[in-house]
Design an enzyme around this catalytic site. Structure first.
Site, short mmCIF file in Angstrom:
data_model
loop_
_atom_site.label_atom_id
_atom_site.label_comp_id
_atom_site.label_asym_id
_atom_site.label_seq_id
_atom_site.Cartn_x
_atom_site.Cartn_y
_atom_site.Cartn_z
N CYS A 246 39.95 49.70 45.60
CA CYS A 246 39.44 49.99 44.36
C CYS A 246 37.91 50.79 44.46
O CYS A 246 37.24 50.01 44.83
CB CYS A 246 39.65 49.07 43.47
SG CYS A 246 38.91 49.43 41.98
N CYS B 272 32.35 46.26 39.36
CA CYS B 272 33.26 45.81 38.26
C CYS B 272 33.42 44.27 38.65
O CYS B 272 33.68 43.78 39.93
CB CYS B 272 34.70 46.44 38.44
SG CYS B 272 35.85 45.80 37.29
N CYS C 192 37.73 41.84 40.07
CA CYS C 192 38.45 41.49 41.30
C CYS C 192 37.17 40.94 42.03
O CYS C 192 36.25 41.73 42.18
CB CYS C 192 39.14 42.56 41.86
SG CYS C 192 40.57 43.04 40.82
N CYS D 11 42.34 51.23 36.57
CA CYS D 11 42.20 49.71 36.98
C CYS D 11 43.52 49.53 37.98
O CYS D 11 44.53 49.72 37.58
CB CYS D 11 42.12 48.84 35.83
SG CYS D 11 42.53 47.19 36.36
N GLN E 121 52.13 34.27 30.44
CA GLN E 121 51.45 34.47 31.90
C GLN E 121 51.15 35.93 32.20
O GLN E 121 52.04 36.62 31.87
CB GLN E 121 52.52 33.72 32.97
CG GLN E 121 52.81 32.42 32.58
CD GLN E 121 51.98 31.32 33.15
OE1 GLN E 121 51.08 31.75 33.68
NE2 GLN E 121 52.27 29.87 32.66
N ASN F 272 57.92 29.03 27.76
CA ASN F 272 58.14 29.59 29.11
C ASN F 272 59.03 28.98 29.89
O ASN F 272 59.94 29.27 30.58
CB ASN F 272 56.75 30.00 29.82
CG ASN F 272 56.87 31.08 30.80
OD1 ASN F 272 57.81 31.80 30.70
ND2 ASN F 272 56.37 30.54 31.82
N GLU G 246 52.86 21.18 22.61
CA GLU G 246 51.82 22.22 22.71
C GLU G 246 50.84 21.85 21.56
O GLU G 246 51.08 21.48 20.55
CB GLU G 246 52.59 23.70 22.49
CG GLU G 246 51.70 24.74 22.19
CD GLU G 246 50.73 25.03 23.02
OE1 GLU G 246 50.94 25.19 24.30
OE2 GLU G 246 49.72 25.67 22.54
N ASP H 180 51.60 22.28 32.57
CA ASP H 180 50.96 23.52 32.85
C ASP H 180 49.86 23.57 31.94
O ASP H 180 49.92 24.59 31.03
CB ASP H 180 52.02 24.58 32.42
CG ASP H 180 51.57 26.05 32.84
OD1 ASP H 180 50.49 26.20 33.42
OD2 ASP H 180 51.97 27.05 32.15
N CYS I 189 46.06 26.25 37.07
CA CYS I 189 45.48 27.44 37.23
C CYS I 189 43.91 27.30 37.65
O CYS I 189 43.22 28.25 37.69
CB CYS I 189 45.70 28.53 36.01
SG CYS I 189 44.91 27.66 34.59
C1 LIG Z 1 48.30 27.70 30.89
S1 LIG Z 1 49.17 27.71 29.33
C2 LIG Z 1 50.82 27.32 29.86
C3 LIG Z 1 51.67 27.64 28.33
C4 LIG Z 1 53.30 27.91 28.98
N1 LIG Z 1 53.50 26.73 29.72
C5 LIG Z 1 53.73 29.14 29.58
O1 LIG Z 1 54.03 28.67 30.80
O2 LIG Z 1 53.40 30.07 29.17
C6 LIG Z 1 48.32 26.43 28.81
C7 LIG Z 1 49.01 25.89 27.27
O3 LIG Z 1 48.28 24.87 26.95
C8 LIG Z 1 47.81 24.94 25.55
N2 LIG Z 1 46.86 23.76 25.33
C9 LIG Z 1 45.52 24.02 25.88
N3 LIG Z 1 44.81 22.92 25.60
C10 LIG Z 1 45.63 21.80 25.02
C11 LIG Z 1 45.42 20.62 24.54
N4 LIG Z 1 44.39 19.97 24.41
N5 LIG Z 1 46.67 20.05 23.86
C12 LIG Z 1 47.97 20.56 24.07
N6 LIG Z 1 47.75 21.89 24.27
C13 LIG Z 1 46.80 22.54 24.83
C14 LIG Z 1 47.46 26.15 25.18
O4 LIG Z 1 47.59 26.56 23.88
C15 LIG Z 1 48.42 27.00 26.11
O5 LIG Z 1 49.62 27.26 25.47
#
Ligand SMILES: C[S@@+](CC[C@H](N)C(=O)[O-])C[C@H]1O[C@@H](n2cnc3c(N)ncnc32)[C@H](O)[C@@H]1O
Length: 441
Positions: free
Chosen positions: A82, A88, A91, A170, A274, A308, A324, A372, A398
């Site tokens: 790039c 930038c 990346c 990009c 994601q 998801n 969540e 996650d 992540c």
């Molecule tokens: C990496 S995302 C994953 C979402 C989902 N598993 C997906 O694959 O799309 C992390 C999720 O955790 C939620 N989150 C962050 N902090 C949190 C907390 N303290 N308690 C509950 N959920 C939380 C966020 O709102 C978000 O939806």
């Protein structure tokens, strides 16, 4: 006479340019060297290289620097694909070819996890990979209007700086979203107050582009029409205050498909999804395979977002509880379950980092748990998960640093690491998503 000794104030290295010999790399593939007694983290430098780097931080135990000139290059160094790579901030690893990026990211993470957990070797599985171009289905584009020069800059933040680098294209953004740079450059100068628009959130949902413009002052209907006329195939929205979002056209429901599971997931433009659709699909399918879900399983899906993983798990399990933190997303998860004809999904709102409530979902009824979390990891949650004593825990991460911390706790409380793999969700950046399966001893 009394002599008062005064320690000489140490002169800061901040802003200076120094030469470093790079010995190794950390888990984000930053070069590691030394300056006097201090360890130096040098971005843009590779093991074996000698570089000149500008000091960005000077702390008692370490310094952080960014490479400005490579004096002796590594054999792994390539010309960045790039043309904005050097300026930038998007990346960080374009000085390596894609395979070397993946190898070095995994090596650095391997070292970090082994160091934290004391494991001598990790059960690495094949990395999940896909096209390293055009993969981002969401991005935040910065907009800066220079009042003196009457010039607009549309692009990303410069590495190590707050300035916006003006870019015209990009490499990692989905091609569907490519017109954003040209169209914003065209329309913003026509506004009464061009400085009112500060950034654009671009999103691809299915084959539809959604553009949410953050503006600090009201935009007239005529001004909104200028954007719509410039790129009529996109759906335009305005965000006058954080999280207060309005469609400028009739509302369109963003959604994506998990084709392998035949699932349709709806979401709001500001909800988490994601970034990389192809790798998300691979990740969901692998989660089902690794957890080997069957009709007797009661599964807990933590940090469930809009469902998801939850819905895919529910297609094979007896019941899935999705937890969540954001109420709007919990409602969306429940709606998505209904829309897909899944009556065995139960959705709850909870802040998982606080003490979990004594409630129906906080009971030792689960055979399998998927979590996650966001970059902070499962701090405060991981202890509560182990109290539920599930047979298997699948951790999707992540952030390798918080993962390593949480993995240590799982290993200390009766779990073993069965499998781990990288998911190159953010190719050309220093990040690597991880999937790790733990089983109870
Ligand atoms: C990496 S995302 C994953 C979402 C989902 N598993 C997906 O694959 O799309 C992390 C999720 O955790 C939620 N989150 C962050 N902090 C949190 C907390 N303290 N308690 C509950 N959920 C939380 C966020 O709102 C978000 O939806």
């Amino acid at each position: 006479m009394l002599n008062i000794y005064k320690a000489k104030p140490k002169t800061s290295l901040l802003g200076k340019t120094l030469t470093f010999q790079i010995d190794s790399a950390d888990y984000e593939v930053q070069g590691i060297g030394q300056y006097q007694q201090k360890i130096a983290f040098v971005s843009g430098a590779l093991p074996g290289e000698r570089v000149q780097a500008k000091i960005l931080e000077d702390k008692p135990g370490f310094i952080k620097a960014t490479t400005i000139k490579v004096l002796q290059p590594s054999v792994l160094r390539v010309t960045a694909p790039c043309h904005y790579a050097a300026i930038c901030g998007g990346c960080q690893l374009q000085h390596l070819d894609i395979q070397a990026q993946r190898d070095l990211k995994q090596q650095g993470i391997d070292q970090l996890i082994r160091h934290q957990t004391g494991l001598s070797a990790l059960p690495w599985q094949a990395m999940l990979v896909d096209d390293d171009h055009g993969y981002r289905r969401r991005a935040r584009i910065g907009i800066w209007y220079d009042k003196k020069q009457r010039r607009v800059s549309v692009g990303f933040r410069q590495s190590g700086d707050k300035q916006i680098v003006a870019i015209a294209d990009c490499m990692v953004l989905s091609p569907l979203l490519a017109p954003i740079f040209t169209e914003l450059n065209k329309v913003i100068p026509q506004l009464k107050d061009p400085a009112a628009v500060t950034h654009a959130e671009v999103l691809q949902a299915g084959e539809q582009a959604f553009i949410t413009l953050r503006h600090t002052k009201p935009l007239t209907v005529e001004e909104q029409q200028l954007f719509i006329a410039a790129w009529p195939e996109a759906v335009w929205l305005g965000e006058a205050e954080p999280s207060v979002i309005h469609y400028w056209q009739p509302a369109v429901q963003p959604h994506y498909y998990l084709a392998e599971q035949n699932l349709r997931l709806e979401f709001a433009t500001d909800a988490f999804i994601q970034i990389n659709a192809e790798l998300n699909q691979k990740m969901v399918t692998q989660a089902l395979n690794w957890l080997n879900i069957n009709a007797n399983d009661v599964v807990l899906d933590l940090y469930a977002g809009i469902g998801n993983f939850t819905l895919a798990l529910a297609q094979q399990a007896k019941t899935v509880y999705g937890i969540e933190g954001v109420s709007k997303m919990v409602q969306q998860l429940a709606t998505n379950a209904q829309l897909n004809g899944l009556s065995n999904v139960v959705a709850f709102q909870a802040d998982l980092h606080l003490a979990w409530p004594k409630t129906s979902w906080n009971k030792p009824i689960y055979s399998k748990v998927l979590l996650d979390p966001a970059r902070a990891g499962a701090v405060g949650a991981v202890e509560q998960i182990t109290k539920l004593k599930p047979q298997h825990i699948l951790y999707v991460s992540c952030n390798s640093a918080t993962f390593a911390r949480d993995a240590k706790h799982l290993l200390q409380t009766g779990y073993r690491l069965e499998k781990i793999c990288g998911v190159d969700m953010f190719a050309h950046t220093s990040h690597l998503e991880l999937m790790a399966l733990f089983s109870r001893l």
